[in-house]
Design an enzyme around this catalytic site. Structure first.
Site, PDB file in Angstrom:
ATOM      1  N   ASN A  20      31.073 -17.357  15.142  1.00  0.00           N
ATOM      2  CA  ASN A  20      30.082 -16.439  14.572  1.00  0.00           C
ATOM      3  C   ASN A  20      29.111 -16.006  15.668  1.00  0.00           C
ATOM      4  O   ASN A  20      28.693 -16.834  16.489  1.00  0.00           O
ATOM      5  CB  ASN A  20      29.292 -17.117  13.451  1.00  0.00           C
ATOM      6  CG  ASN A  20      30.169 -17.497  12.271  1.00  0.00           C
ATOM      7  OD1 ASN A  20      31.256 -16.942  12.103  1.00  0.00           O
ATOM      8  ND2 ASN A  20      29.715 -18.427  11.460  1.00  0.00           N
ATOM      9  N   HIS A  31      35.452 -12.704   7.129  1.00  0.00           N
ATOM     10  CA  HIS A  31      36.081 -12.883   8.443  1.00  0.00           C
ATOM     11  C   HIS A  31      37.538 -13.315   8.371  1.00  0.00           C
ATOM     12  O   HIS A  31      38.225 -13.349   9.390  1.00  0.00           O
ATOM     13  CB  HIS A  31      35.269 -13.813   9.332  1.00  0.00           C
ATOM     14  CG  HIS A  31      34.705 -15.027   8.642  1.00  0.00           C
ATOM     15  ND1 HIS A  31      35.487 -15.939   7.974  1.00  0.00           N
ATOM     16  CD2 HIS A  31      33.419 -15.461   8.533  1.00  0.00           C
ATOM     17  CE1 HIS A  31      34.711 -16.901   7.496  1.00  0.00           C
ATOM     18  NE2 HIS A  31      33.453 -16.630   7.804  1.00  0.00           N
ATOM     19  N   LYS A  35      20.382 -18.511  10.922  1.00  0.00           N
ATOM     20  CA  LYS A  35      20.560 -17.822   9.633  1.00  0.00           C
ATOM     21  C   LYS A  35      19.224 -17.404   9.030  1.00  0.00           C
ATOM     22  O   LYS A  35      19.174 -16.634   8.084  1.00  0.00           O
ATOM     23  CB  LYS A  35      21.280 -18.744   8.628  1.00  0.00           C
ATOM     24  CG  LYS A  35      22.625 -19.286   9.095  1.00  0.00           C
ATOM     25  CD  LYS A  35      23.683 -18.217   9.081  1.00  0.00           C
ATOM     26  CE  LYS A  35      25.043 -18.768   9.463  1.00  0.00           C
ATOM     27  NZ  LYS A  35      26.019 -17.702   9.746  1.00  0.00           N
ATOM     28  N   LEU A  48      32.479 -12.845  15.791  1.00  0.00           N
ATOM     29  CA  LEU A  48      32.488 -12.166  14.490  1.00  0.00           C
ATOM     30  C   LEU A  48      31.145 -11.463  14.344  1.00  0.00           C
ATOM     31  O   LEU A  48      30.099 -12.109  14.194  1.00  0.00           O
ATOM     32  CB  LEU A  48      32.708 -13.199  13.379  1.00  0.00           C
ATOM     33  CG  LEU A  48      34.015 -14.000  13.507  1.00  0.00           C
ATOM     34  CD1 LEU A  48      34.010 -15.199  12.566  1.00  0.00           C
ATOM     35  CD2 LEU A  48      35.225 -13.106  13.238  1.00  0.00           C
TER      36      LEU A  48
END
Length: 503
Positions: A250, A222, A391, A115
């Site tokens: 991801n 997504h 992240k 993704l």
């Protein structure tokens, strides 16, 4: 409601009088019709019939999402909390109970999808997040390509590597992908949908034209994966090439590598959908979790939880696992469910305020929520090593440290680390952007024996620093702390304004 009951008791009849509920329903009915007319008007401005059909198809899917949002808004869709149960042992299988795979033949039926719709803006980067350098000069994309290339050459197979881009990342990603043209890997890209942002007041699309500025559009999360795979032709292409299984993750999860044991389990247990979950820690309290709801396995996201049960949701007693978003899905099942128009994942309404001050709504869905539509779907409780997301720069600090080494594009935990757990690292605002983060470390400290690190304020690290136990470094406002080269900080609190002397 009191007016309504008075009317009934007096026996009077006012056809023009609407109850609050009827008024709300009528308003939402008008909103749906107005939205449909506006989308149709935009479609008819496109002259090329092929482009018009593609746009209409996308807007039809958006309209289904919009009407479901209106329905949920009028009826309310919070779960009945009394029906929320812990998953049964059959619904979540421990990874260690899965048989080891000795035969890699199933790889011939596998495709891998990342993704790749996100930008690196939260880490202060421009362009696709997948283009951020994370280890030894390699980006997320480089590492993923290297993993699949090694898999293909080691087992003499041809596992295709697919990127689901958004309109934000597509152009730059295609440019980057060119550099892999000489590699032994088949790379496919397609775009997820482009939906119009909705004006919060009028419930109309912000855009008046299909060609309007991209700021008036958004990629719808997504959960859009299934429809976009069908619309782009990628799904039919994979099925025609004999592919049956899709591993989705991801792009920023560096632990999401192809696992032959899970693939074999999927094939031999005749499962259409597997979700990798892992044990929750206090850092994961907002992650979605699997539940048993009326005998069906479902994904429970934080947005669905009634406020009075939020603490229960966040606790690690009742909900012990969370969704890593590593998913294994049967391709023919995707086609069947999409053809039957059965994908109706829970709508996530994100409210945003634009720079102009205009308030908008973005309707999104989560891919894991589709688990309820697939046959024999269940979770697998995997080791934490399969969940290594980046992240923030605090995560980047960990993956660039001596905690890990690289092996054919895969991050491997250093065997010298005595604990399986990863240190808890909290870097302050001064480290938030990648460029600032890099400028504050002459080299990333050694952290093999670190448990916890908190750094706030103007702090800089010399080369060869070692951190052990719990280390807290706080530079007061207007002050600066320099940690000299080759320092050892073990169970230390450093605060104020100082430059530590060499020792």
């Amino acid at each position: 409601m009191s007016n309504q009951s008075t009317e009934k008791s007096s026996g009077s009849h006012h056809p023009q009088t609407l109850s609050a509920v009827d008024f709300h329903s009528a308003t939402l009915g008008v909103a749906a019709n107005t939205m449909k007319n506006e989308l149709s008007r935009m479609a008819h401005t496109i002259q090329d019939m092929k482009s018009r059909r593609a746009f209409q198809n996308e807007m039809d899917n958006f309209f289904i999402l919009f009407t479901r949002y209106l329905n949920e808004k009028s009826k309310g869709t919070k779960l009945n909390w009394d029906k929320v149960k812990e998953p049964s042992p059959e619904q979540i299988i421990p990874y260690k109970k899965i048989p080891k795979c000795d035969n890699p033949e199933y790889l011939n039926k596998l495709a891998v999808l990342k993704l790749n719709g996100g930008l690196g803006t939260t880490m202060g980067c421009i362009g696709p997040k997948s283009a951020i350098e994370v280890r030894d000069g390699m980006t997320f994309l480089d590492l993923s390509v290297r993993q699949i290339e090694y898999l293909n050459s080691k087992h003499d197979v041809n596992v295709p590597f697919i990127l689901m881009n958004s309109f934000n990342t597509d152009e730059e990603t295609k440019r980057i992908v060119h550099k892999y043209s000489s590699h032994k890997i088949n790379i496919l890209t397609f775009n997820q949908s482009r939906y119009p942002r909705i004006n919060k007041e009028s419930l109309l699309p912000m855009t008046r034209s299909p060609n309007a500025d991209i700021s008036q559009w958004y990629p719808p999360g997504h959960g859009d994966l299934f429809e976009s795979m069908c619309n782009s032709g990628i799904l039919d292409q994979l099925i025609s090439e004999g592919k049956e299984y899709l591993f989705v993750s991801n792009v920023d999860n560096l632990g999401a590598v192809v696992d032959l044991n899970i693939l074999q389990h999927m094939v031999e247990s005749d499962t259409e959908f597997l979700m990798e979950v892992t044990d929750k820690t206090k850092a994961d309290i907002k992650g979605g979790t699997l539940i048993d709801y009326e005998g069906t396995v479902r994904l429970l996201e934080v947005a669905q939880v009634p406020p009075e049960h939020m603490e229960e949701f966040k606790s690690i007693k009742k909900f012990r696992i969370f969704n890593t978003n590593n998913l294994w899905i049967n391709l023919k099942a995707i086609k069947r469910i999409n053809d039957e128009k059965e994908f109706n994942m829970e709508v996530i309404a994100n409210s945003k305020t634009l720079e102009s001050g205009e308030k908008v709504i973005q309707l999104e869905t989560a891919v894991g929520a589709a688990i309820k539509h697939f046959k024999n779907a269940h979770g697998i409780n995997v080791p934490r090593s399969r969940f290594l997301p980046v992240k923030s720069t605090s995560d980047l600090f960990l993956v660039t440290s001596d905690l890990y080494s690289l092996n054919h594009g895969e991050l491997v935990m250093n065997p010298k680390r005595l604990f399986e757990t990863v240190p808890l690292v909290k870097l302050g605002d001064e480290f938030k952007k990648v460029s600032n983060f890099l400028s504050r470390f002459q080299s990333i400290p050694g952290i093999l024996e670190l448990d916890h690190l908190t750094v706030t304020g103007d702090v800089r690290f010399g080369a060869g620093v070692t951190l052990k136990g719990t280390v807290i470094i706080v530079a007061n406002h207007g002050s600066r702390i320099d940690i000299p080269p080759h320092s050892l900080l073990e169970n230390k609190v450093v605060s104020g304004n100082l430059v530590l002397l060499e020792h």
